[in-house]
Design a protein around this motif. Structure first.
Motif, PDB file in Angstrom:
ATOM      1  N   PRO A  41      46.961  60.864   3.118  1.00  0.00           N
ATOM      2  CA  PRO A  41      46.114  60.662   1.937  1.00  0.00           C
ATOM      3  C   PRO A  41      45.441  59.297   1.972  1.00  0.00           C
ATOM      4  N   THR A  42      44.414  59.157   1.179  1.00  0.00           N
ATOM      5  CA  THR A  42      43.705  57.866   1.126  1.00  0.00           C
ATOM      6  C   THR A  42      44.540  56.785   0.462  1.00  0.00           C
ATOM      7  N   GLY A  43      45.500  57.164  -0.329  1.00  0.00           N
ATOM      8  CA  GLY A  43      46.378  56.186  -0.976  1.00  0.00           C
ATOM      9  C   GLY A  43      47.703  56.822  -1.344  1.00  0.00           C
ATOM     10  N   ALA A  44      48.798  56.063  -1.184  1.00  0.00           N
ATOM     11  CA  ALA A  44      50.138  56.571  -1.505  1.00  0.00           C
ATOM     12  C   ALA A  44      50.981  55.415  -2.036  1.00  0.00           C
ATOM     13  N   SER A  45      51.620  55.649  -3.168  1.00  0.00           N
ATOM     14  CA  SER A  45      52.499  54.638  -3.752  1.00  0.00           C
ATOM     15  C   SER A  45      53.708  55.327  -4.355  1.00  0.00           C
ATOM     16  N   ALA A  46      54.824  54.613  -4.408  1.00  0.00           N
ATOM     17  CA  ALA A  46      56.067  55.162  -4.951  1.00  0.00           C
ATOM     18  C   ALA A  46      56.816  54.050  -5.669  1.00  0.00           C
ATOM     19  N   ARG A  47      57.421  54.416  -6.784  1.00  0.00           N
ATOM     20  CA  ARG A  47      58.214  53.440  -7.530  1.00  0.00           C
ATOM     21  C   ARG A  47      59.376  54.156  -8.206  1.00  0.00           C
ATOM     22  N   VAL A  48      60.426  53.384  -8.509  1.00  0.00           N
ATOM     23  CA  VAL A  48      61.652  53.902  -9.108  1.00  0.00           C
ATOM     24  C   VAL A  48      61.751  53.374 -10.527  1.00  0.00           C
ATOM     25  N   GLU A  49      62.053  54.247 -11.465  1.00  0.00           N
ATOM     26  CA  GLU A  49      62.247  53.881 -12.869  1.00  0.00           C
ATOM     27  C   GLU A  49      63.582  54.452 -13.335  1.00  0.00           C
ATOM     28  N   PRO A  50      64.441  53.646 -13.925  1.00  0.00           N
ATOM     29  CA  PRO A  50      64.321  52.195 -14.099  1.00  0.00           C
ATOM     30  C   PRO A  50      64.618  51.470 -12.791  1.00  0.00           C
ATOM     31  N   GLU A  51      64.277  50.200 -12.769  1.00  0.00           N
ATOM     32  CA  GLU A  51      64.478  49.441 -11.535  1.00  0.00           C
ATOM     33  C   GLU A  51      65.962  49.280 -11.212  1.00  0.00           C
ATOM     34  N   GLU A  52      66.807  49.158 -12.231  1.00  0.00           N
ATOM     35  CA  GLU A  52      68.254  49.027 -12.009  1.00  0.00           C
ATOM     36  C   GLU A  52      68.884  50.407 -12.153  1.00  0.00           C
ATOM     37  N   VAL A  53      69.365  50.964 -11.039  1.00  0.00           N
ATOM     38  CA  VAL A  53      69.923  52.312 -11.004  1.00  0.00           C
ATOM     39  C   VAL A  53      71.442  52.206 -11.062  1.00  0.00           C
ATOM     40  N   HIS A  54      72.071  52.988 -11.945  1.00  0.00           N
ATOM     41  CA  HIS A  54      73.524  53.040 -12.050  1.00  0.00           C
ATOM     42  C   HIS A  54      74.027  54.362 -11.491  1.00  0.00           C
ATOM     43  N   ILE A  55      75.224  54.337 -11.009  1.00  0.00           N
ATOM     44  CA  ILE A  55      75.809  55.516 -10.398  1.00  0.00           C
ATOM     45  C   ILE A  55      75.998  56.602 -11.455  1.00  0.00           C
ATOM     46  N   GLY A  56      75.603  57.809 -11.088  1.00  0.00           N
ATOM     47  CA  GLY A  56      75.763  58.952 -11.970  1.00  0.00           C
ATOM     48  C   GLY A  56      74.704  59.083 -13.039  1.00  0.00           C
ATOM     49  N   GLY A 130      42.486  74.106   7.077  1.00  0.00           N
ATOM     50  CA  GLY A 130      43.715  74.847   7.248  1.00  0.00           C
ATOM     51  C   GLY A 130      44.907  74.056   6.723  1.00  0.00           C
ATOM     52  N   PRO A 131      46.123  74.629   6.813  1.00  0.00           N
ATOM     53  CA  PRO A 131      47.302  73.932   6.305  1.00  0.00           C
ATOM     54  C   PRO A 131      47.646  72.704   7.135  1.00  0.00           C
ATOM     55  N   ARG A 132      48.038  71.651   6.449  1.00  0.00           N
ATOM     56  CA  ARG A 132      48.464  70.404   7.086  1.00  0.00           C
ATOM     57  C   ARG A 132      49.781  69.960   6.447  1.00  0.00           C
ATOM     58  N   ARG A 133      50.310  68.851   6.930  1.00  0.00           N
ATOM     59  CA  ARG A 133      51.593  68.342   6.424  1.00  0.00           C
ATOM     60  C   ARG A 133      51.546  66.828   6.353  1.00  0.00           C
ATOM     61  N   PHE A 134      52.214  66.304   5.325  1.00  0.00           N
ATOM     62  CA  PHE A 134      52.327  64.850   5.143  1.00  0.00           C
ATOM     63  C   PHE A 134      53.769  64.528   4.787  1.00  0.00           C
ATOM     64  N   VAL A 135      54.328  63.517   5.436  1.00  0.00           N
ATOM     65  CA  VAL A 135      55.710  63.099   5.213  1.00  0.00           C
ATOM     66  C   VAL A 135      55.697  61.664   4.700  1.00  0.00           C
ATOM     67  N   LEU A 136      56.358  61.449   3.579  1.00  0.00           N
ATOM     68  CA  LEU A 136      56.480  60.118   2.979  1.00  0.00           C
ATOM     69  C   LEU A 136      57.920  59.646   3.134  1.00  0.00           C
ATOM     70  N   LYS A 137      58.093  58.506   3.800  1.00  0.00           N
ATOM     71  CA  LYS A 137      59.426  57.975   4.029  1.00  0.00           C
ATOM     72  C   LYS A 137      60.062  57.584   2.693  1.00  0.00           C
ATOM     73  N   GLY A 138      61.365  57.881   2.565  1.00  0.00           N
ATOM     74  CA  GLY A 138      62.085  57.551   1.341  1.00  0.00           C
ATOM     75  C   GLY A 138      62.365  56.064   1.219  1.00  0.00           C
ATOM     76  N   LYS A 139      62.424  55.598  -0.011  1.00  0.00           N
ATOM     77  CA  LYS A 139      62.689  54.186  -0.270  1.00  0.00           C
ATOM     78  C   LYS A 139      64.188  53.950  -0.447  1.00  0.00           C
ATOM     79  N   PRO A 140      64.658  52.790  -0.076  1.00  0.00           N
ATOM     80  CA  PRO A 140      66.053  52.462  -0.394  1.00  0.00           C
ATOM     81  C   PRO A 140      66.170  51.924  -1.819  1.00  0.00           C
ATOM     82  N   VAL A 141      67.239  52.286  -2.498  1.00  0.00           N
ATOM     83  CA  VAL A 141      67.505  51.809  -3.857  1.00  0.00           C
ATOM     84  C   VAL A 141      68.930  51.261  -3.904  1.00  0.00           C
ATOM     85  N   GLU A 142      69.117  50.288  -4.757  1.00  0.00           N
ATOM     86  CA  GLU A 142      70.434  49.697  -4.956  1.00  0.00           C
ATOM     87  C   GLU A 142      71.085  50.375  -6.163  1.00  0.00           C
TER      88      GLU A 142
END
Length: 334
Positions: A41-56, A130-142
């Motif tokens: 794509p011409t642009g791709a962005s990813a963000r996690v909400e909330p920034e502080e992730v708790h287990i469960g 025709g059909p194409r494919r795009f893969v977005l690498k996953g982000k690490p989260v704490e």
């Protein structure tokens, strides 16, 4: 002769075994899946909400892709074992002037502490080529713990989830509650049925005379002072409806649905003593100019138009004749 018979017997015994060991047909190699061409794509962005992730606790992983308008991106649900679990996913697309923006919202829940890698996201892309494919690498989260920092010092520990356990309850409370709810439901149903079948008395409100209703409408329009507040067009719409409604009810025709020419033609065909036809024609023309031609009208013109409404009512309204008294009874015939 004996040797020939023994040789024939050996051949008969060994031949079926050879047939059984021979393969019936050559194995067919499975076809390898066809790999789709990749697209970016011409642009791709990813963000996690909330920034502080708790287990469960659930958190949102929002991915925004900007791409040409003739492409469509569809997310392939992540599979395989991971430290996070996908709870829900949403998709929204917005077409802009030159491109399109597709936003994916993935709701995850993490079950490991520390740095957790989100799964790679695969998108199936429909393009004109025709059909194409795009893969977005996953982000690490704490992923942090839900316990306070001094939990271990106070003797608190983080325990794993426990399977549900059966707890026997020797009580009739639930049964009593169900019976009570059923009784309340039956009583409510009976009350509704009675209310629907009861005889209804309609209150008849006597209709005010025509001149009283028209004068009340003109007075209400005057109190609103629409021209003084800059709503000249609304003022003429309201005043035109009042005048047309009065003329239609006064002379017995559908004046609200008539055009200006149809209104004047209908009035000329009816007996309309006292009707100021020239003044009415000027009012109708002025109203059409303001309502449909966006012409401007001064406050004086608005006051004159409102005064015309009162004057029209005064000149054309005829009070209905009082009901005739009942005839006096004649002499009784002996």
């Amino acid at each position: 002769m004996r040797h020939a018979l023994v040789l024939a017997a050996v051949l008969l015994v060994s031949t079926p075994a050879a047939w059984a060991q021979a393969p019936s047909s050559a194995p067919v190699a499975p076809k390898a899946p066809v790999a789709l061409e990749t697209v970016t794509p011409t642009g791709a962005s990813a963000r996690v909400e909330p920034e502080e992730v708790h287990i469960g606790e659930p958190f949102t992983y929002q991915v925004t892709l900007t791409h040409p308008k003739d492409q469509r991106y569809e997310l392939v649900a992540p599979t395989g074992e991971s430290a996070v679990e996908l709870l829900q996913q949403t998709r929204q697309r917005q077409d802009n002037a030159n491109d399109a923006t597709t936003t994916f919202g993935l709701r995850f829940s993490a079950f490991e502490l520390g740095s957790v890698q989100l799964p790679d996201l695969t998108f199936d892309v429909a393009t004109p080529e025709g059909p194409r494919r795009f893969v977005l690498k996953g982000k690490p989260v704490e992923v942090a713990s839900t316990l306070p920092p001094d939990a271990q010092g106070q003797g608190a520990e983080l325990f794993d989830y426990q399977p549900p356990q059966e707890v026997p309850i020797r009580s009739w409370t639930l049964l009593y509650a169900l019976v009570a709810a059923l009784a309340v439901g039956v009583a409510a149903w009976a009350l509704v049925r009675w209310w629907q079948r009861r005889p209804k008395r309609e209150k008849v409100v006597p209709l005010l005379p025509l001149d009283v209703r028209v004068r009340q409408s003109l007075d209400a329009l005057k109190r609103e002072d629409l021209p003084g507040r800059g709503h000249v067009k609304d003022f003429y719409f309201r005043l035109s409806e009042i005048v047309r409604g009065y003329l239609g009810e006064r002379y017995g025709f559908e004046a609200l649905e008539c055009t200006s020419s149809e209104l004047m033609a209908s009035l000329r065909r009816l007996p309309t003593p006292g009707l100021p036809e020239d003044a009415l024609m000027r009012f109708v023309s002025e109203s059409d100019m303001v309502k449909y031609a966006r012409a401007d009208a001064s406050p004086e013109s608005c006051n004159q138009a409102l005064a015309f409404g009162y004057d029209l009512l005064t000149k054309t309204y005829v009070p209905p004749a009082p009901p005739k008294p009942d005839a006096a009874p004649g002499p009784r015939v002996q």
